[in-house]
Design a protein around this motif. Sequence first.
Motif, PDB file in Angstrom:
ATOM      1  N   PRO A  79     -45.573  32.694  -1.314  1.00 47.48           N
ATOM      2  CA  PRO A  79     -46.867  32.767  -1.007  1.00 47.48           C
ATOM      3  C   PRO A  79     -47.334  34.094  -0.748  1.00 47.48           C
ATOM      4  N   PRO A  80     -46.621  35.228  -0.087  1.00 42.29           N
ATOM      5  CA  PRO A  80     -47.206  36.380  -0.101  1.00 42.29           C
ATOM      6  C   PRO A  80     -46.947  37.218  -1.603  1.00 42.29           C
ATOM      7  N   HIS A  81     -46.025  36.832  -2.438  1.00 46.52           N
ATOM      8  CA  HIS A  81     -46.077  37.114  -3.671  1.00 46.52           C
ATOM      9  C   HIS A  81     -47.416  36.881  -4.507  1.00 46.52           C
ATOM     10  N   LEU A  82     -47.823  35.577  -4.493  1.00 51.15           N
ATOM     11  CA  LEU A  82     -48.877  34.933  -5.099  1.00 51.15           C
ATOM     12  C   LEU A  82     -50.199  35.865  -4.715  1.00 51.15           C
ATOM     13  N   VAL A  83     -50.237  36.047  -3.215  1.00 55.95           N
ATOM     14  CA  VAL A  83     -51.603  36.691  -3.014  1.00 55.95           C
ATOM     15  C   VAL A  83     -51.526  38.401  -3.454  1.00 55.95           C
ATOM     16  N   ALA A  84     -50.264  38.880  -3.274  1.00 50.18           N
ATOM     17  CA  ALA A  84     -50.245  40.442  -3.704  1.00 50.18           C
ATOM     18  C   ALA A  84     -50.479  40.266  -5.158  1.00 50.18           C
ATOM     19  N   LYS A  85     -50.139  39.352  -5.985  1.00 41.88           N
ATOM     20  CA  LYS A  85     -50.708  39.305  -7.385  1.00 41.88           C
ATOM     21  C   LYS A  85     -51.995  39.162  -7.664  1.00 41.88           C
ATOM     22  N   LEU A 144     -61.056  42.542   1.082  1.00 40.59           N
ATOM     23  CA  LEU A 144     -61.310  42.306  -0.012  1.00 40.59           C
ATOM     24  C   LEU A 144     -62.042  41.235  -0.155  1.00 40.59           C
ATOM     25  N   PRO A 145     -62.814  40.758  -1.377  1.00 41.84           N
ATOM     26  CA  PRO A 145     -63.993  39.624  -1.494  1.00 41.84           C
ATOM     27  C   PRO A 145     -63.250  38.508  -1.148  1.00 41.84           C
ATOM     28  N   ASP A 146     -63.896  37.551  -0.251  1.00 42.01           N
ATOM     29  CA  ASP A 146     -63.498  36.442   0.172  1.00 42.01           C
ATOM     30  C   ASP A 146     -63.200  35.357  -0.713  1.00 42.01           C
ATOM     31  N   GLU A 147     -64.069  35.281  -1.719  1.00 43.46           N
ATOM     32  CA  GLU A 147     -64.100  34.588  -2.947  1.00 43.46           C
ATOM     33  C   GLU A 147     -62.720  34.639  -3.888  1.00 43.46           C
ATOM     34  N   GLY A 148     -61.966  36.013  -3.645  1.00 45.61           N
ATOM     35  CA  GLY A 148     -60.968  36.131  -4.399  1.00 45.61           C
ATOM     36  C   GLY A 148     -59.754  35.702  -3.790  1.00 45.61           C
ATOM     37  N   PHE A 149     -59.744  35.308  -2.607  1.00 40.92           N
ATOM     38  CA  PHE A 149     -58.432  34.886  -1.894  1.00 40.92           C
ATOM     39  C   PHE A 149     -58.091  33.418  -2.836  1.00 40.92           C
ATOM     40  N   ILE A 150     -58.847  32.623  -3.364  1.00 43.15           N
ATOM     41  CA  ILE A 150     -58.294  31.483  -4.151  1.00 43.15           C
ATOM     42  C   ILE A 150     -57.520  31.797  -5.419  1.00 43.15           C
ATOM     43  N   LYS A 151     -57.942  32.866  -5.807  1.00 42.71           N
ATOM     44  CA  LYS A 151     -56.995  33.261  -7.015  1.00 42.71           C
ATOM     45  C   LYS A 151     -55.538  33.215  -6.896  1.00 42.71           C
ATOM     46  N   LYS A 152     -55.130  33.303  -5.687  1.00 44.56           N
ATOM     47  CA  LYS A 152     -53.729  33.117  -5.526  1.00 44.56           C
ATOM     48  C   LYS A 152     -53.172  32.055  -6.101  1.00 44.56           C
ATOM     49  N   ASP A 153     -53.872  30.817  -6.124  1.00 41.12           N
ATOM     50  CA  ASP A 153     -53.440  29.588  -6.591  1.00 41.12           C
ATOM     51  C   ASP A 153     -53.526  29.638  -8.210  1.00 41.12           C
ATOM     52  N   ASP A 154     -54.084  30.737  -8.924  1.00 44.40           N
ATOM     53  CA  ASP A 154     -53.665  30.523 -10.380  1.00 44.40           C
ATOM     54  C   ASP A 154     -52.541  30.586 -10.638  1.00 44.40           C
ATOM     55  N   PRO A 155     -52.121  29.593 -11.726  1.00 43.98           N
ATOM     56  CA  PRO A 155     -50.708  29.302 -12.219  1.00 43.98           C
ATOM     57  C   PRO A 155     -50.207  30.716 -12.898  1.00 43.98           C
ATOM     58  N   LYS A 156     -51.059  31.208 -13.456  1.00 42.25           N
ATOM     59  CA  LYS A 156     -50.430  32.702 -14.151  1.00 42.25           C
ATOM     60  C   LYS A 156     -49.749  33.558 -13.084  1.00 42.25           C
ATOM     61  N   PHE A 157     -50.428  33.562 -11.747  1.00 37.05           N
ATOM     62  CA  PHE A 157     -49.694  34.529 -10.992  1.00 37.05           C
ATOM     63  C   PHE A 157     -48.047  33.759 -10.394  1.00 37.05           C
ATOM     64  N   GLU A 158     -47.915  32.416 -10.444  1.00 39.13           N
ATOM     65  CA  GLU A 158     -46.801  31.643 -10.085  1.00 39.13           C
ATOM     66  C   GLU A 158     -45.863  31.884 -11.240  1.00 39.13           C
ATOM     67  N   THR A 159     -46.512  32.053 -12.486  1.00 42.80           N
ATOM     68  CA  THR A 159     -45.589  32.159 -13.494  1.00 42.80           C
ATOM     69  C   THR A 159     -44.779  33.703 -13.607  1.00 42.80           C
ATOM     70  N   ALA A 160     -45.789  34.315 -13.219  1.00 40.43           N
ATOM     71  CA  ALA A 160     -45.481  35.820 -13.381  1.00 40.43           C
ATOM     72  C   ALA A 160     -44.580  36.101 -12.123  1.00 40.43           C
ATOM     73  N   VAL A 161     -44.502  35.587 -11.039  1.00 39.09           N
ATOM     74  CA  VAL A 161     -43.605  35.890  -9.950  1.00 39.09           C
ATOM     75  C   VAL A 161     -42.137  35.269 -10.140  1.00 39.09           C
ATOM     76  N   MET A 162     -42.339  33.906 -10.863  1.00 38.40           N
ATOM     77  CA  MET A 162     -40.990  33.344 -11.051  1.00 38.40           C
ATOM     78  C   MET A 162     -40.425  34.410 -12.367  1.00 38.40           C
ATOM     79  N   ASN A 163     -41.344  34.537 -13.185  1.00 40.74           N
ATOM     80  CA  ASN A 163     -40.567  35.348 -14.464  1.00 40.74           C
ATOM     81  C   ASN A 163     -39.929  36.615 -13.932  1.00 40.74           C
TER      82      ASN A 163
END
Length: 184
Positions: free
Chosen positions: A68-74, A117-136
């Motif tokens: 989770p913290p890695h996704l939010v950081a991305k 940070l803009p409130d609406e941006g927090f949900i971007k953590k759920d974008d699959p591209k961030f999980e892919t980047a973190v795992m790669n």
Amino acid sequence: MQKVQEDFGDALEIDWQSFLLRPRPEENRDFEKFKKYTESWRRPGGDEPLCDFQVWQGQEGPPSYSVPPHLVAKAVKDIDEASFNRFHDRLFTAYFTDNLNITDDQVLRNLWREAELPDEGFIKKDDPKFETAVMNEHNQAIENGATGVPALQLVGNFGALMGAQSAESYKLMFQRIIENNKDS
């Protein structure tokens, strides 16, 4: 590392990558065992006066996993680099100094708001591209020999240097590398 980056300026570029100590959720972690583990933070905290590592205090449970913290950081890095650097530093103090469970969604949301940070941006953590980047990035670190944090890899070199070092140790190492590259 921020101090080291400031001292070297444009001669040193740091690209923070993900390495997950706990890539999968671990429910019901032994809280007392975790608190005892955090006593090991005293060594790097004692070696580096710029770091304020605190043995875990209070009753907030340990993080269940590292993703989770890695996704939010991305998601923050997707906004801009300056915001990422501030947020990244805040994640470290939230965990190592304030003893917050940085895998908890509400804790991460509060840190997001604290960073203005803009409130609406927090949900971007759920974008699959961030999980892919973190795992790669995590898998690449494992391929390069990382087994713990922090792990440092120099561009163009195989392997990873692991373990907390003082800012002075990093500065000395980078200075030698820069000097050796000038001679090449």
